[in-house]
Design a protein around this motif. Structure first.
Motif, PDB file in Angstrom:
ATOM      1  N   LEU A  59       0.823  -1.197   0.000  1.00 20.61           N
ATOM      2  CA  LEU A  59       0.000   0.000   0.000  1.00 20.61           C
ATOM      3  C   LEU A  59       0.863   1.255   0.000  1.00 20.61           C
ATOM      4  CD1 LEU A  59      -2.918   1.008   0.127  1.00 20.61           C
ATOM      5  CD2 LEU A  59      -2.718   1.012   2.599  1.00 20.61           C
ATOM      6  N   THR A  60       1.921   1.255   0.801  1.00 20.26           N
ATOM      7  CA  THR A  60       2.825   2.404   0.851  1.00 20.26           C
ATOM      8  C   THR A  60       3.497   2.622  -0.495  1.00 20.26           C
ATOM      9  OG1 THR A  60       3.250   2.017   3.186  1.00 20.26           O
ATOM     10  CG2 THR A  60       4.826   3.382   2.021  1.00 20.26           C
ATOM     11  N   ASP A  61       3.990   1.559  -1.103  1.00 20.77           N
ATOM     12  CA  ASP A  61       4.633   1.682  -2.413  1.00 20.77           C
ATOM     13  C   ASP A  61       3.660   2.210  -3.460  1.00 20.77           C
ATOM     14  OD1 ASP A  61       6.982   0.758  -1.344  1.00 20.77           O
ATOM     15  OD2 ASP A  61       6.765  -1.286  -2.130  1.00 20.77           O
ATOM     16  N   GLU A  62       2.431   1.730  -3.405  1.00 21.17           N
ATOM     17  CA  GLU A  62       1.418   2.167  -4.362  1.00 21.17           C
ATOM     18  C   GLU A  62       1.105   3.655  -4.181  1.00 21.17           C
ATOM     19  OE1 GLU A  62      -1.058   1.732  -7.557  1.00 21.17           O
ATOM     20  OE2 GLU A  62       0.219   0.168  -6.731  1.00 21.17           O
ATOM     21  N   PHE A  63       0.972   4.092  -2.950  1.00 19.74           N
ATOM     22  CA  PHE A  63       0.636   5.490  -2.691  1.00 19.74           C
ATOM     23  C   PHE A  63       1.795   6.416  -3.046  1.00 19.74           C
ATOM     24  CE2 PHE A  63       0.150   9.250   0.035  1.00 19.74           C
ATOM     25  CZ  PHE A  63      -1.092   9.673  -0.419  1.00 19.74           C
ATOM     26  N   VAL A  64       3.007   6.044  -2.683  1.00 19.90           N
ATOM     27  CA  VAL A  64       4.176   6.879  -2.968  1.00 19.90           C
ATOM     28  C   VAL A  64       4.394   6.990  -4.474  1.00 19.90           C
ATOM     29  CG1 VAL A  64       6.691   6.991  -2.726  1.00 19.90           C
ATOM     30  CG2 VAL A  64       5.284   6.463  -0.757  1.00 19.90           C
ATOM     31  N   ARG A 106       2.151   7.226  -6.716  1.00 15.59           N
ATOM     32  CA  ARG A 106       1.120   8.067  -7.338  1.00 15.59           C
ATOM     33  C   ARG A 106       1.231   9.501  -6.837  1.00 15.59           C
ATOM     34  NH1 ARG A 106      -4.438   4.693  -7.645  1.00 15.59           N
ATOM     35  NH2 ARG A 106      -3.648   2.971  -8.883  1.00 15.59           N
ATOM     36  N   THR A 107       2.230  10.187  -7.313  1.00 11.00           N
ATOM     37  CA  THR A 107       2.472  11.549  -6.846  1.00 11.00           C
ATOM     38  C   THR A 107       1.363  12.506  -7.260  1.00 11.00           C
ATOM     39  OG1 THR A 107       3.835  11.956  -8.795  1.00 11.00           O
ATOM     40  CG2 THR A 107       4.960  11.283  -6.774  1.00 11.00           C
ATOM     41  N   ASP A 108       0.753  12.286  -8.412  1.00 12.16           N
ATOM     42  CA  ASP A 108      -0.332  13.163  -8.836  1.00 12.16           C
ATOM     43  C   ASP A 108      -1.544  13.039  -7.915  1.00 12.16           C
ATOM     44  OD1 ASP A 108      -0.667  10.574  -9.766  1.00 12.16           O
ATOM     45  OD2 ASP A 108      -1.786  11.184 -11.545  1.00 12.16           O
ATOM     46  N   LEU A 109      -1.832  11.830  -7.461  1.00 11.49           N
ATOM     47  CA  LEU A 109      -2.944  11.621  -6.545  1.00 11.49           C
ATOM     48  C   LEU A 109      -2.671  12.260  -5.185  1.00 11.49           C
ATOM     49  CD1 LEU A 109      -5.663  10.319  -5.825  1.00 11.49           C
ATOM     50  CD2 LEU A 109      -4.390   8.264  -5.194  1.00 11.49           C
ATOM     51  N   SER A 110      -1.463  12.081  -4.670  1.00 11.53           N
ATOM     52  CA  SER A 110      -1.152  12.677  -3.365  1.00 11.53           C
ATOM     53  C   SER A 110      -1.162  14.202  -3.456  1.00 11.53           C
ATOM     54  CB  SER A 110       0.184  12.163  -2.829  1.00 11.53           C
ATOM     55  OG  SER A 110       1.231  12.518  -3.685  1.00 11.53           O
ATOM     56  N   GLY A 111      -0.773  14.754  -4.595  1.00 10.03           N
ATOM     57  CA  GLY A 111      -0.844  16.204  -4.781  1.00 10.03           C
ATOM     58  C   GLY A 111      -2.270  16.711  -4.799  1.00 10.03           C
ATOM     59  N   LYS A 112      -3.149  15.979  -5.473  1.00 10.75           N
ATOM     60  CA  LYS A 112      -4.561  16.367  -5.508  1.00 10.75           C
ATOM     61  C   LYS A 112      -5.178  16.302  -4.120  1.00 10.75           C
ATOM     62  CE  LYS A 112      -5.941  15.205 -10.188  1.00 10.75           C
ATOM     63  NZ  LYS A 112      -6.754  14.315 -11.031  1.00 10.75           N
ATOM     64  N   LEU A 113      -4.880  15.224  -3.390  1.00  9.37           N
ATOM     65  CA  LEU A 113      -5.422  15.088  -2.033  1.00  9.37           C
ATOM     66  C   LEU A 113      -4.907  16.199  -1.124  1.00  9.37           C
ATOM     67  CD1 LEU A 113      -5.212  11.225  -1.534  1.00  9.37           C
ATOM     68  CD2 LEU A 113      -7.250  12.607  -1.978  1.00  9.37           C
ATOM     69  N   GLY A 114      -3.635  16.532  -1.268  1.00  4.30           N
ATOM     70  CA  GLY A 114      -3.071  17.614  -0.466  1.00  4.30           C
ATOM     71  C   GLY A 114      -3.701  18.952  -0.796  1.00  4.30           C
TER      72      GLY A 114
END
Length: 80
Positions: A20-25, A27-35
């Motif tokens: 899960l951590t590898d998958e989330f890290v 996806r930088t575009d997704l983490s940027g949108k969430l942030g």
């Protein structure tokens, strides 16, 4: 480090948390949108110096409101 991680993945010795951590890290575009979506909420929670959210944040970080100024050197007006 990457070779060791690759070997673990190949052998199937990877925990669900690591996957899960590898998958989330990755996806930088997704983490940027969430942030970006969470930023207004976070600003509202800790924006006021006396707010409950600010107090929780200060206690968890070991800081205090009086240690920081709301004005930064770049926003300060020049003397004169």
């Amino acid at each position: 480090m990457l070779r060791a991680k690759q070997a673990k993945h190949a052998n199937g010795h990877v925990s669900a948390r690591d996957r899960l951590t590898d998958e989330f890290v990755g996806r930088t575009d997704l983490s940027g949108k969430l942030g970006s979506l969470a930023a207004p909420l976070a600003n509202k929670l800790v924006g006021e110096p006396g707010s409950a959210g600010r107090k929780v944040l200060e206690r968890s970080r070991g800081s205090r409101a009086s240690a920081f100024s709301t004005r930064t050197p770049s926003s300060a007006s020049p003397p004169g």
